[in-house]
Design a protein around this motif. Sequence first.
Motif, PDB file in Angstrom:
ATOM      1  N   PRO A 187       0.755  -1.214  -0.080  1.00 50.25           N
ATOM      2  CA  PRO A 187       0.114   0.003   0.007  1.00 50.25           C
ATOM      3  C   PRO A 187       0.766   1.257  -0.156  1.00 50.25           C
ATOM      4  O   PRO A 187       2.098   1.256   0.598  1.00 50.25           O
ATOM      5  CB  PRO A 187      -0.792  -0.297   1.240  1.00 50.25           C
ATOM      6  CG  PRO A 187      -0.604  -1.540   1.777  1.00 50.25           C
ATOM      7  CD  PRO A 187       0.638  -2.155   1.111  1.00 50.25           C
ATOM      8  N   ILE A 188       0.393   2.311  -0.515  1.00 45.19           N
ATOM      9  CA  ILE A 188       1.151   3.340  -0.515  1.00 45.19           C
ATOM     10  C   ILE A 188       0.174   4.695   0.263  1.00 45.19           C
ATOM     11  O   ILE A 188      -0.957   4.724   0.120  1.00 45.19           O
ATOM     12  CB  ILE A 188       0.964   4.066  -2.176  1.00 45.19           C
ATOM     13  CG1 ILE A 188       1.849   2.937  -3.092  1.00 45.19           C
ATOM     14  CG2 ILE A 188       1.492   5.721  -2.415  1.00 45.19           C
ATOM     15  CD1 ILE A 188       3.139   3.105  -2.695  1.00 45.19           C
ATOM     16  N   ASP A 189       0.994   5.363   1.000  1.00 44.19           N
ATOM     17  CA  ASP A 189       0.558   6.174   2.001  1.00 44.19           C
ATOM     18  C   ASP A 189      -0.010   7.408   0.926  1.00 44.19           C
ATOM     19  O   ASP A 189       0.760   8.067   0.463  1.00 44.19           O
ATOM     20  CB  ASP A 189       1.364   6.630   2.899  1.00 44.19           C
ATOM     21  CG  ASP A 189       0.774   7.986   3.801  1.00 44.19           C
ATOM     22  OD1 ASP A 189      -0.235   7.992   4.088  1.00 44.19           O
ATOM     23  OD2 ASP A 189       1.651   8.606   4.406  1.00 44.19           O
ATOM     24  N   PRO A 190      -1.303   7.700   1.331  1.00 39.57           N
ATOM     25  CA  PRO A 190      -1.755   9.088   0.288  1.00 39.57           C
ATOM     26  C   PRO A 190      -1.057  10.287   0.438  1.00 39.57           C
ATOM     27  O   PRO A 190      -0.912  10.753  -0.291  1.00 39.57           O
ATOM     28  CB  PRO A 190      -3.432   8.869   0.569  1.00 39.57           C
ATOM     29  CG  PRO A 190      -3.440   7.729   1.180  1.00 39.57           C
ATOM     30  CD  PRO A 190      -2.561   7.285   1.968  1.00 39.57           C
ATOM     31  N   VAL A 191      -0.681  10.657   1.757  1.00 40.22           N
ATOM     32  CA  VAL A 191       0.091  11.827   2.177  1.00 40.22           C
ATOM     33  C   VAL A 191       1.251  11.892   1.394  1.00 40.22           C
ATOM     34  O   VAL A 191       1.752  12.636   0.987  1.00 40.22           O
ATOM     35  CB  VAL A 191      -0.132  12.012   3.675  1.00 40.22           C
ATOM     36  CG1 VAL A 191       0.842  13.214   3.902  1.00 40.22           C
ATOM     37  CG2 VAL A 191      -1.392  12.105   4.374  1.00 40.22           C
ATOM     38  N   ALA A 192       2.039  10.543   1.562  1.00 42.72           N
ATOM     39  CA  ALA A 192       3.289  10.710   0.949  1.00 42.72           C
ATOM     40  C   ALA A 192       3.227  10.736  -0.519  1.00 42.72           C
ATOM     41  O   ALA A 192       3.941  11.184  -1.260  1.00 42.72           O
ATOM     42  CB  ALA A 192       3.899   9.351   1.516  1.00 42.72           C
ATOM     43  N   LEU A 193       2.446  10.138  -1.030  1.00 42.22           N
ATOM     44  CA  LEU A 193       1.869  10.155  -2.789  1.00 42.22           C
ATOM     45  C   LEU A 193       1.807  11.610  -2.882  1.00 42.22           C
ATOM     46  O   LEU A 193       2.234  12.083  -3.954  1.00 42.22           O
ATOM     47  CB  LEU A 193       0.928   9.385  -3.241  1.00 42.22           C
ATOM     48  CG  LEU A 193       0.353   9.282  -4.460  1.00 42.22           C
ATOM     49  CD1 LEU A 193       1.671   8.964  -5.313  1.00 42.22           C
ATOM     50  CD2 LEU A 193      -0.985   8.323  -4.977  1.00 42.22           C
TER      51      LEU A 193
END
Length: 141
Positions: free
Chosen positions: A108-114
């Motif tokens: 999973p990719i952290d939305p804030v980091a993305l």
Amino acid sequence: MDNLLRFRDDEAHEEPAVSIDAFLGQSNATAVRIEAGEDPRLLIPHLDRLALVEIDFPRFRDGRGYSSARILREAGYKGEIRASGDVLVDQMLFMRRCGFDSFAPDAPIDPVALEGALGRFPYVYQHAADDAVPVWKLRHG
């Protein structure tokens, strides 16, 4: 797909992607998967029937998929290009510039980091598969 991230307005393509060999051997497939090292130019005569090209990244340090996406975009492919596998958030800006518009990462990719990664650099220095205007052209017309 739980980890699917899309940057397109159309519906996600649900048909499973087949190998290049399987795709070339049948006339009804609309989704294909390119493994690392396979030649995306084999698909160029068939771009009009493709809805999805999924490009596998077996390891984050394998950059051949970037070239595959760029080759397809430069050939005029407008459909979805999905990066799958070992895709990391810090690669996604560069993948977007090469023509990827969806991602199916293993983790999973952290939305804030993305959001931070995609907005980190407001200007670009060269033309790419995206529509970003290079900063030198902004300065000098």
